[in-house]
Scaffold this motif. Sequence first.
Motif, PDB file in Angstrom:
ATOM      1  N   GLY A 142     -10.204 -38.900  30.512  1.00 22.37           N
ATOM      2  CA  GLY A 142      -8.845 -39.604  30.864  1.00 22.37           C
ATOM      3  C   GLY A 142      -7.587 -39.244  30.018  1.00 22.37           C
ATOM      4  N   VAL A 143      -7.774 -37.962  29.523  1.00 25.01           N
ATOM      5  CA  VAL A 143      -6.912 -37.508  28.505  1.00 25.01           C
ATOM      6  C   VAL A 143      -6.172 -36.201  29.365  1.00 25.01           C
ATOM      7  N   ASP A 144      -5.054 -35.835  29.090  1.00 23.95           N
ATOM      8  CA  ASP A 144      -4.218 -35.021  29.786  1.00 23.95           C
ATOM      9  C   ASP A 144      -4.770 -33.407  29.599  1.00 23.95           C
ATOM     10  N   VAL A 145      -5.042 -33.204  28.296  1.00 23.22           N
ATOM     11  CA  VAL A 145      -5.403 -31.837  28.050  1.00 23.22           C
ATOM     12  C   VAL A 145      -6.668 -31.950  27.269  1.00 23.22           C
ATOM     13  N   MET A 146      -7.207 -30.465  26.991  1.00 25.53           N
ATOM     14  CA  MET A 146      -8.273 -30.189  25.910  1.00 25.53           C
ATOM     15  C   MET A 146      -8.082 -28.957  25.383  1.00 25.53           C
ATOM     16  N   PRO A 147      -8.222 -29.115  23.962  1.00 30.49           N
ATOM     17  CA  PRO A 147      -7.854 -27.823  23.271  1.00 30.49           C
ATOM     18  C   PRO A 147      -9.114 -26.695  23.544  1.00 30.49           C
ATOM     19  N   THR A 148      -8.864 -25.576  23.239  1.00 27.43           N
ATOM     20  CA  THR A 148      -9.989 -24.460  23.188  1.00 27.43           C
ATOM     21  C   THR A 148      -9.294 -23.240  22.723  1.00 27.43           C
ATOM     22  N   ARG A 149     -10.375 -22.334  22.117  1.00 30.93           N
ATOM     23  CA  ARG A 149      -9.879 -20.988  21.479  1.00 30.93           C
ATOM     24  C   ARG A 149     -10.202 -20.026  22.599  1.00 30.93           C
ATOM     25  N   SER A 150     -10.790 -20.478  23.765  1.00 35.63           N
ATOM     26  CA  SER A 150     -11.026 -19.347  24.834  1.00 35.63           C
ATOM     27  C   SER A 150      -9.649 -19.239  25.588  1.00 35.63           C
ATOM     28  N   LEU A 151      -9.729 -18.120  26.018  1.00 32.92           N
ATOM     29  CA  LEU A 151      -8.771 -17.482  27.143  1.00 32.92           C
ATOM     30  C   LEU A 151      -7.448 -17.073  26.443  1.00 32.92           C
ATOM     31  N   VAL A 152      -7.299 -17.464  24.899  1.00 29.22           N
ATOM     32  CA  VAL A 152      -5.900 -16.792  24.078  1.00 29.22           C
ATOM     33  C   VAL A 152      -6.259 -15.450  24.020  1.00 29.22           C
ATOM     34  N   GLY A 153      -5.267 -14.846  24.243  1.00 30.11           N
ATOM     35  CA  GLY A 153      -5.115 -13.488  23.971  1.00 30.11           C
ATOM     36  C   GLY A 153      -5.637 -12.573  24.938  1.00 30.11           C
ATOM     37  N   SER A 154      -5.987 -13.100  26.110  1.00 31.25           N
ATOM     38  CA  SER A 154      -6.500 -12.568  27.446  1.00 31.25           C
ATOM     39  C   SER A 154      -5.242 -12.639  28.780  1.00 31.25           C
ATOM     40  N   SER A 155      -5.836 -11.746  29.571  1.00 24.95           N
ATOM     41  CA  SER A 155      -5.093 -11.753  30.910  1.00 24.95           C
ATOM     42  C   SER A 155      -5.423 -13.055  31.682  1.00 24.95           C
ATOM     43  N   MET A 156      -6.400 -13.653  31.362  1.00 30.66           N
ATOM     44  CA  MET A 156      -6.819 -14.827  31.875  1.00 30.66           C
ATOM     45  C   MET A 156      -5.697 -16.068  31.697  1.00 30.66           C
ATOM     46  N   ALA A 157      -5.142 -16.001  30.426  1.00 26.74           N
ATOM     47  CA  ALA A 157      -4.293 -16.785  29.867  1.00 26.74           C
ATOM     48  C   ALA A 157      -3.164 -17.093  31.178  1.00 26.74           C
ATOM     49  N   GLU A 158      -2.494 -15.635  31.259  1.00 21.03           N
ATOM     50  CA  GLU A 158      -1.292 -15.762  32.281  1.00 21.03           C
ATOM     51  C   GLU A 158      -1.704 -16.094  33.549  1.00 21.03           C
ATOM     52  N   ALA A 159      -2.845 -15.484  34.073  1.00 21.78           N
ATOM     53  CA  ALA A 159      -3.202 -15.893  35.402  1.00 21.78           C
ATOM     54  C   ALA A 159      -3.501 -17.339  35.540  1.00 21.78           C
ATOM     55  N   ASN A 160      -3.717 -18.152  34.512  1.00 21.11           N
ATOM     56  CA  ASN A 160      -4.096 -19.674  34.669  1.00 21.11           C
ATOM     57  C   ASN A 160      -2.829 -20.273  33.979  1.00 21.11           C
ATOM     58  N   ARG A 161      -1.784 -19.754  34.268  1.00 22.39           N
ATOM     59  CA  ARG A 161      -0.499 -20.421  33.590  1.00 22.39           C
ATOM     60  C   ARG A 161      -0.440 -21.753  34.029  1.00 22.39           C
ATOM     61  N   ASP A 162      -0.883 -22.341  35.304  1.00 27.84           N
ATOM     62  CA  ASP A 162      -0.472 -23.372  36.015  1.00 27.84           C
ATOM     63  C   ASP A 162      -1.315 -24.484  35.236  1.00 27.84           C
ATOM     64  N   SER A 163      -2.438 -24.180  34.716  1.00 26.54           N
ATOM     65  CA  SER A 163      -3.588 -25.153  34.086  1.00 26.54           C
ATOM     66  C   SER A 163      -3.772 -24.876  32.628  1.00 26.54           C
ATOM     67  N   PHE A 164      -3.192 -23.953  31.946  1.00 25.74           N
ATOM     68  CA  PHE A 164      -3.339 -23.292  30.686  1.00 25.74           C
ATOM     69  C   PHE A 164      -1.999 -23.020  29.955  1.00 25.74           C
ATOM     70  N   ARG A 165      -1.918 -23.379  28.630  1.00 27.81           N
ATOM     71  CA  ARG A 165      -0.738 -23.212  27.906  1.00 27.81           C
ATOM     72  C   ARG A 165      -1.237 -22.771  26.430  1.00 27.81           C
ATOM     73  N   VAL A 166      -0.566 -22.128  25.833  1.00 30.21           N
ATOM     74  CA  VAL A 166      -0.839 -21.521  24.249  1.00 30.21           C
ATOM     75  C   VAL A 166       0.365 -22.068  23.349  1.00 30.21           C
ATOM     76  N   ILE A 167      -0.133 -22.810  22.464  1.00 32.90           N
ATOM     77  CA  ILE A 167       0.998 -23.348  21.357  1.00 32.90           C
ATOM     78  C   ILE A 167       0.555 -22.977  20.050  1.00 32.90           C
ATOM     79  N   ASP A 168       1.413 -23.114  18.968  1.00 30.28           N
ATOM     80  CA  ASP A 168       1.237 -23.285  17.562  1.00 30.28           C
ATOM     81  C   ASP A 168       0.217 -24.435  17.134  1.00 30.28           C
ATOM     82  N   ASP A 169      -0.634 -24.313  16.378  1.00 30.86           N
ATOM     83  CA  ASP A 169      -0.977 -25.432  15.800  1.00 30.86           C
ATOM     84  C   ASP A 169      -0.216 -26.365  14.968  1.00 30.86           C
ATOM     85  N   PRO A 170      -0.119 -27.521  15.613  1.00 33.14           N
ATOM     86  CA  PRO A 170       0.833 -28.545  15.156  1.00 33.14           C
ATOM     87  C   PRO A 170       0.622 -28.963  13.614  1.00 33.14           C
TER      88      PRO A 170
END
Length: 594
Positions: free
Chosen positions: A138-166
Amino acid sequence: MSGKFHDFIEGTFTLRKEEDENKVVGLEEAIDRYVKPGAKIHIGTTHCCSGAAIREIARHFYGQHPDFTLIMRSIRDTVTILIHLGLVKKVITAFSGNPYPWYGPNPICQKAYVNKEVDLEDLTMLTFPLMLMAGALGVDVMPTRSLVGSSMAEANRDSFRVIDDPFGSGRKIGLLKALNPDISIIHGVAADRAGNTILTPPYSEELWGAKASRGGVIVTAEKLVSTDFIREHSHLVKIPAYMVNSVSVVPYGAHPGGVWGEGIRGFDSYAEDYDFMTRFNEISRDSGPLDEWIREWVVGCPSFTDYVTRLGEERILSLKKNAGPDAWREQLRTIEETIAVSQDKAPNDIEKMVVIAAREIKNKVLLQKHKTMLAGAGTANLAAWVAKYQLEKEDYWVDLLVELGYFGNSPRPGEPFLLNFGNFATCKMLTETLNTLGVFTCGATNRCIGVLGGGQIDKFGNINSHWVSDTVYVTGSGGANDVATGAAETVVIMKQSRRRFREKVPFVTAPGGRVRTLVSTRGVFEKLNDDEEFTLTKYWASPLISSEEETVRNIREHCGWNLKVARHLERLLPPDRDELRLLRVFDPHRFYLK
């Protein structure tokens, strides 16, 4: 104890053999009630899935266009009929391909994705369950190290975002959007009439799709048991009754997959039907034979009983026999002559490549003191298997991992399939993907070496297993992105050609930052010191080429980038007899070694 008090105690606290409402219905009725046009359907995959439900959905909606979203860890084998029949408008998955007799592209998926007949949300073996976990929690997002730096990050832009560690680490963090199916379909070993469901490991995505489903769960089960039986096996109950809409009893309902029922009283395991899978994957190349197969095995089997009858008793008995922990011994006896004939043959280029990769893996494990090893399918897993047994001879123990949930398995000879049922009984632990990939491969304490293949690679070690061009789709990431971004270091093994070895891959499935070594059919390439590019360090000497200079020139001709060459090259020694014998006994039919 007085009579009235005794009656009170017994009447109140005696456990009932059967509890809760009776949800047992036929599978046809379950699909009719709970699978609606436009639904986001999750078909759960532990070590098996409900083949019976897949065929019932195909039969029920045959000739219609229900525009389903199909949520499934792997799109493989007979589930592809749902795409072929035009029942699916979107796929959310981590792998689309044929796993047997060898891993490779699936023509039904390729056609649908290339022609945009189906929308594709292409994830990894780790990010897929993480999205479902977020939905379940029941949470909106889940963190991961995967996908970062790959073409998959852009291909999945509707369900994936990259942020700076807060919290100020300076690292980038990936955020996956929660995923909630409308309905989930799970195949279990056993269930009671209320829907408490027993499943056996390995658990792969670990039922997160079922837990995330907003519309509940359709359970298909091998057998119906009492609530007393459920209590007896409560450590294996993975779905509680309150989540379940219906229970349908379909013995052999995972076919052509199998079910491993070790530890379940009164249940006989059965193995995957490799012959059936191979035949289906052959005919799926052509719509004519595939349509005929659907008429025979789907439309022509109006009930699952009809399907099992068509399979035949002899086939069922054979599958049960093949699920035994020592079945490999009998299987090996039947091909002893084939194995013996191969022993004295000179190694081909693929065999040389796998043996050299095994040597490289072994040396790295000893040098870096790696404790776990996760390999992709095909020549990658063969190299890892050879390295494991060679390390054992030196009393160094490294635990093999398979993303499905194997830990510490010792592969049996005779069958190179990465997910072979014959290896279950050798595991030291049977668990789930979030452990094998998320903790033991990519976690805070991992000491894992990854071994991967792929479709293409570039000079920086970036791997492409997705889009070779706009008209050629391969298979997707599987666990490659997770391994390459998370393991301590990664070795890649790949047949060499200019088409595969590219200056820059057109799609980055897995970033190459931790890919330190590349073994090909022509040599070994390494990242020396802090260099981000590969350098040729070792080479095969061909009897047709007279000098080292000419050999290097030939290697350059088969490389798509301006290749760096070490000042002092090492000439590779050919495989010895023991190395070849160990390798060949894993793949006697030469699925990967031909």
